[in-house]
Write a protein that holds these residues in place. Structure first.
Motif, mmCIF file in Angstrom:
data_model
loop_
_atom_site.group_PDB
_atom_site.id
_atom_site.type_symbol
_atom_site.label_atom_id
_atom_site.label_comp_id
_atom_site.label_asym_id
_atom_site.label_seq_id
_atom_site.Cartn_x
_atom_site.Cartn_y
_atom_site.Cartn_z
ATOM 1 N N SER A 10 77.824 73.523 22.634
ATOM 2 C CA SER A 10 78.200 72.220 23.163
ATOM 3 C C SER A 10 78.048 72.191 24.695
ATOM 4 O O SER A 10 77.556 71.212 25.275
ATOM 5 C CB SER A 10 79.636 71.958 22.744
ATOM 6 N N LYS A 11 78.444 73.288 25.329
ATOM 7 C CA LYS A 11 78.325 73.386 26.782
ATOM 8 C C LYS A 11 76.854 73.450 27.183
ATOM 9 O O LYS A 11 76.433 72.832 28.167
ATOM 10 C CB LYS A 11 79.063 74.653 27.240
ATOM 11 N N TRP A 12 76.084 74.229 26.405
ATOM 12 C CA TRP A 12 74.633 74.309 26.636
ATOM 13 C C TRP A 12 74.023 72.903 26.650
ATOM 14 O O TRP A 12 73.274 72.546 27.553
ATOM 15 C CB TRP A 12 73.985 75.168 25.531
ATOM 16 N N TYR A 13 74.400 72.099 25.644
ATOM 17 C CA TYR A 13 73.854 70.737 25.544
ATOM 18 C C TYR A 13 74.218 69.900 26.773
ATOM 19 O O TYR A 13 73.350 69.285 27.401
ATOM 20 C CB TYR A 13 74.352 70.055 24.266
ATOM 21 N N ASN A 14 75.487 69.895 27.100
ATOM 22 C CA ASN A 14 75.937 69.060 28.228
ATOM 23 C C ASN A 14 75.269 69.476 29.537
ATOM 24 O O ASN A 14 74.844 68.628 30.320
ATOM 25 C CB ASN A 14 77.460 69.146 28.380
ATOM 26 N N GLU A 15 75.183 70.791 29.751
ATOM 27 C CA GLU A 15 74.550 71.274 30.983
ATOM 28 C C GLU A 15 73.081 70.910 31.030
ATOM 29 O O GLU A 15 72.555 70.486 32.055
ATOM 30 C CB GLU A 15 74.681 72.798 31.065
ATOM 31 N N LEU A 16 72.428 71.095 29.886
ATOM 32 C CA LEU A 16 70.994 70.821 29.819
ATOM 33 C C LEU A 16 70.698 69.355 30.145
ATOM 34 O O LEU A 16 69.784 69.047 30.927
ATOM 35 C CB LEU A 16 70.489 71.191 28.418
ATOM 36 N N VAL A 17 71.464 68.455 29.565
ATOM 37 C CA VAL A 17 71.231 67.019 29.782
ATOM 38 C C VAL A 17 71.317 66.692 31.278
ATOM 39 O O VAL A 17 70.492 65.943 31.811
ATOM 40 C CB VAL A 17 72.248 66.166 28.986
ATOM 41 N N VAL A 18 72.292 67.295 31.941
ATOM 42 C CA VAL A 18 72.485 67.002 33.362
ATOM 43 C C VAL A 18 71.444 67.725 34.218
ATOM 44 O O VAL A 18 70.785 67.118 35.068
ATOM 45 C CB VAL A 18 73.917 67.384 33.796
ATOM 46 N N LYS A 19 71.257 69.017 33.971
ATOM 47 C CA LYS A 19 70.350 69.801 34.809
ATOM 48 C C LYS A 19 68.881 69.398 34.662
ATOM 49 O O LYS A 19 68.104 69.503 35.601
ATOM 50 C CB LYS A 19 70.497 71.296 34.494
ATOM 51 N N ALA A 20 68.508 68.978 33.466
ATOM 52 C CA ALA A 20 67.117 68.548 33.266
ATOM 53 C C ALA A 20 66.915 67.106 33.743
ATOM 54 O O ALA A 20 65.852 66.533 33.553
ATOM 55 C CB ALA A 20 66.733 68.687 31.798
ATOM 56 N N ASP A 21 67.921 66.541 34.383
ATOM 57 C CA ASP A 21 67.817 65.192 34.952
ATOM 58 C C ASP A 21 67.606 64.112 33.911
ATOM 59 O O ASP A 21 66.865 63.146 34.131
ATOM 60 C CB ASP A 21 66.677 65.112 35.964
ATOM 61 N N LEU A 22 68.250 64.264 32.761
ATOM 62 C CA LEU A 22 68.091 63.266 31.711
ATOM 63 C C LEU A 22 69.141 62.168 31.834
ATOM 64 O O LEU A 22 68.817 60.990 31.744
ATOM 65 C CB LEU A 22 68.197 63.944 30.341
#
Lengths: 492, 492
Positions: free
Chosen positions: A13-25
């Motif tokens: 769940s943390k992976w998902y949230n971080e990815l969405v933000v860090k990948a600029d989505l």
């Protein structure tokens, strides 16, 4: 780019949230539960929109636009629909602000500007659209009405997650009216199939088409078709739904037509929608611990070229080669970007493009210039290869197709290896706790059993698959007879 | 189709309202002041969107999406902007409905579900966007930010008219952030010029680019560029605006960046928008007493083919010819529809396509089959011509260009013949009462005079044209000195 992503194994769940933000989505906003879709995320959504819009138009639908607000009296008209959405409605009660007499510089709602009738911010548009359709339909000659709307809707969710569940989201909602029940049923099935085709061909996400059980149906529908996908954590995600609404809305809004025999009858309805939730499905199906992985057909940039140089002269020579690659790839309708920013080092660029899921990266250094080669790297497999310039364009073209297929097949293998047939409730619980994924099991057809299983395991019936075989069995929970297996899963 | 349209001479306003509804562009909805954009109207809007979106992307802008709601505390932050929009805000105060205990089957807002902070439905998005930009900008490397959003906005207008002024409307809003004042000013001018190019090349509407006076500026702007068009009734219509916002929003939302010298500074801003109001401008510029007239570049169907037949055999032969025309025209990227509905007679089809402004109609009858000809009719001039099949595609292609140019030139001639230079207030009033149109006159530069003239004549200063010559004169009202003429008009 900041520090590495949390891994999926560590905390999905943390992976998902971080990815969405860090990948600029996307990111959270100042409004509870509402997100900001950032340019890179929006560019992917635009590609989805363009393809879906084309598919809707090819199946005869036209776009239109209906009001954001639904007067309360219309919202109430179809009772089940109203009941289903009443608890999550944002409601406009006033139409003016004024200076707050108690707080200089602040505003407050003007108590004199209270609306006579409250306006619901649309959670879905059946009510306002069916109230409009009444004026559009007189005879069978006006049918079918095949309408789609691209819009924002608001559902006041208490627990929100970027893309997956947000108070405001973007979607399309199809609304159609037909002469006969069969036509409407066919339309609902057709559009669910359009969604399945889109998910599989463009998003590279394998989906199961099925029917929802009564308790999982859209509020106001007689039948709900759906496409269900499986995420990498073994949880299911409902990616799209298509509803057969019977004559419920026609009756609630008095939409009648003169049929070919000249008799008045209520029209038959469907509605169907997919939303920015698809972004969540896309991310969770393909991405890895290094970041986003995008299927080429939805990548804003399918290819990125990064120059590696020390001298100005090297850069000039590399740019010349890069420009010729740009020309060749664009001639093949491949979207490609030359990342010649002088504010970032190649390593930082590599990391960014990896994080943002660019399917193919081309690196060109001085050695490549001498050899007439470039280095290409695949995002999905993280493999590298040296390729001769004279075959590069063809290579990239075929590789993009290969990547698209590989992503689908990988997701399909994962999904198929996570459908487990179980025949006892013990096995049911064990699978849910260990392997997760879809569980194919017999069910007695009652809402009571469905609720009990949900209460005990958190698993819900995702769908009765359209291709489910007739198979005599007994319900995994109640032991009562059952004619076919249904798919259970924990779900987003 | 119903009875004939009211003529423009009879009642211009009524002509407009009837035309919008009868041509299937839009209609009023159950929500006060909100319209339904019908499929035919929406198809025209989609064409506008596609072209504008391309132009925005070509000038380096990216799309994104921000929340529909603005928390009151953010809405208040930029005082002038808040003051300008406070009186027309729809405000969400509750997030749930519940069964009304006093009225069975009815709902009411749940008094327990009152929001801690009210949410304003965005009338424009500066506040929510600038609150977001704060997190996006750290250094000059993050600038410029060139963002656009396609969205719905709500302004609670008391007097509404389809497309021209509606409580909810669709628009795009560009929001950009820059390192320097000059860059931001250039951006505002550039985007106003993009609007002007779009209006003239695609909508065939001649526009005057200019600057708004202080009292007509956007709330929160230091300078507002605009494009002003003239409608057939001699009233002006503001078709687009582009604002230089100075550092007002950066200061209100604390958006600072480290400049190249490492010092912190507030960024400089612009915003710019056009809306579904452009549909009103399009309709009122070109249409006539027979209905809509569309420039080919925005017509959903540029050409329609109508078969005229008595026997099934004739129809089959005509269809064969029509299919070959469809192929030829589509190969030239011309959008063409074969109207072979058997539910309508040719006369009814002619009337409908005329009312809906299809630029070219092709009719094919049995005589045409024998002669290898078709009859083509131009919507703008209502002229007909018999054309040989072997030159038809080329003829249509060049005719579409000719129509596009003719519409622009006709509107330009009208506009130019309705700009009157006046030097006395008597003449000013006479021109307004007789000829209408733009009045080019000297003005002393004060809001006081501007207000007085508005009060006496209902004419406002539409803009100070960008190409206004330096010319010494005296104010038409006050007699005080003036350095250039400005354009007055009554306006939509």
């Amino acid at each position: 780019m900041g520090k590495k992503l949390t891994s999926r194994a560590e905390d999905y769940s943390k992976w998902y949230n971080e990815l969405v933000v860090k990948a600029d989505l996307a990111e959270n906003s100042a409004v509870r539960g509402c997100m900001v879709i950032k340019p890179y995320g929006y560019a992917i959504w635009e590609k989805m929109q363009a393809e879906l819009d084309k598919m809707f138009k090819e199946t005869g639908h036209q776009n239109a636009y209906f009001p954001l607000f639904v007067p309360k009296s219309l919202f109430e008209a179809e009772e089940k629909n109203a009941e289903g959405f009443a608890k999550e409605c944002a409601v406009v009660t006033h139409y003016r602000l004024q200076n707050d007499p108690d707080k200089p510089g602040k505003l407050r709602v003007d108590p004199e500007a209270r609306l006579e009738e409250e306006l619901v911010v649309r959670p879905t548009s059946e009510a306002i659209i069916w109230n409009t359709f009444r004026g559009w339909v007189q005879s069978y000659r006006d049918l079918p009405l095949l309408i789609n709307q691209w819009a924002n809707v608001v559902r006041w969710e208490m627990r929100t997650r970027l893309f997956l569940r947000t108070a405001e989201f973007l979607w399309q909602e199809g609304h159609t009216a037909h002469e006969t029940k069969k036509e409407a049923l066919d339309e609902a099935a057709l559009m669910n199939n359009v969604y399945a085709t889109f998910a599989e061909k463009f998003m590279a996400i394998p989906v199961i088409q099925g029917l929802k059980t009564e308790s999982e149906r859209f509020a106001g529908a007689d039948e709900t078709y759906c496409i269900e996908a499986l995420m990498q954590d073994g949880k299911a995600l409902q990616a799209g739904t298509s509803h057969f609404l019977g004559q419920n809305f026609a009756k609630a809004f008095d939409v009648k037509f003169a049929n070919k025999e000249g008799k008045q009858d209520y029209v038959w309805a469907t509605s169907w929608g997919v939303s920015t939730r698809l972004m969540g499905a896309l991310i969770m199906t393909h991405s890895d611990d290094n970041g986003l992985v995008l299927p080429p057909s939805l990548a804003p940039n399918q290819v990125v070229i990064v120059p590696i140089y020390k001298s100005e002269e090297d850069l000039n020579n590399i740019t010349e080669v890069a420009n010729s690659i740009l020309t060749d790839l664009r001639a093949k309708n491949i979207t490609v970007k030359y990342d010649n920013r002088d504010t970032h080092r190649p390593g930082a660029k590599f990391a960014q493009h990896e994080l943002q899921g660019v399917p193919i990266r081309i690196a060109i250094g001085p050695k490549d210039l001498a050899n007439g080669t470039v280095e290409i790297a695949r995002r999905d497999t993280l493999t590298k290869e040296v390729v001769n310039l004279n075959v590069l364009a063809e290579k990239i073209e075929s590789l993009l197709k290969e990547i698209q297929d590989a992503l689908f097949n990988k997701a399909l293998d994962f999904r198929n290896s996570h459908i487990t047939e179980v025949d006892t409730f013990e096995d049911f619980k064990t699978v849910l706790e260990t392997k997760t994924g879809f569980i194919s099991a017999h069910w007695d057809g009652t809402t009571e059993t469905e609720d009990k299983i949900k209460e005990l395991t958190k698993a819900t019936i995702r769908c009765v698959p359209l291709d489910a075989k007739e198979e005599t069995g007994v319900c995994v929970y109640s032991g009562k007879p059952s004619a076919r297996r249904v798919l259970f899963a924990k779900a987003y």
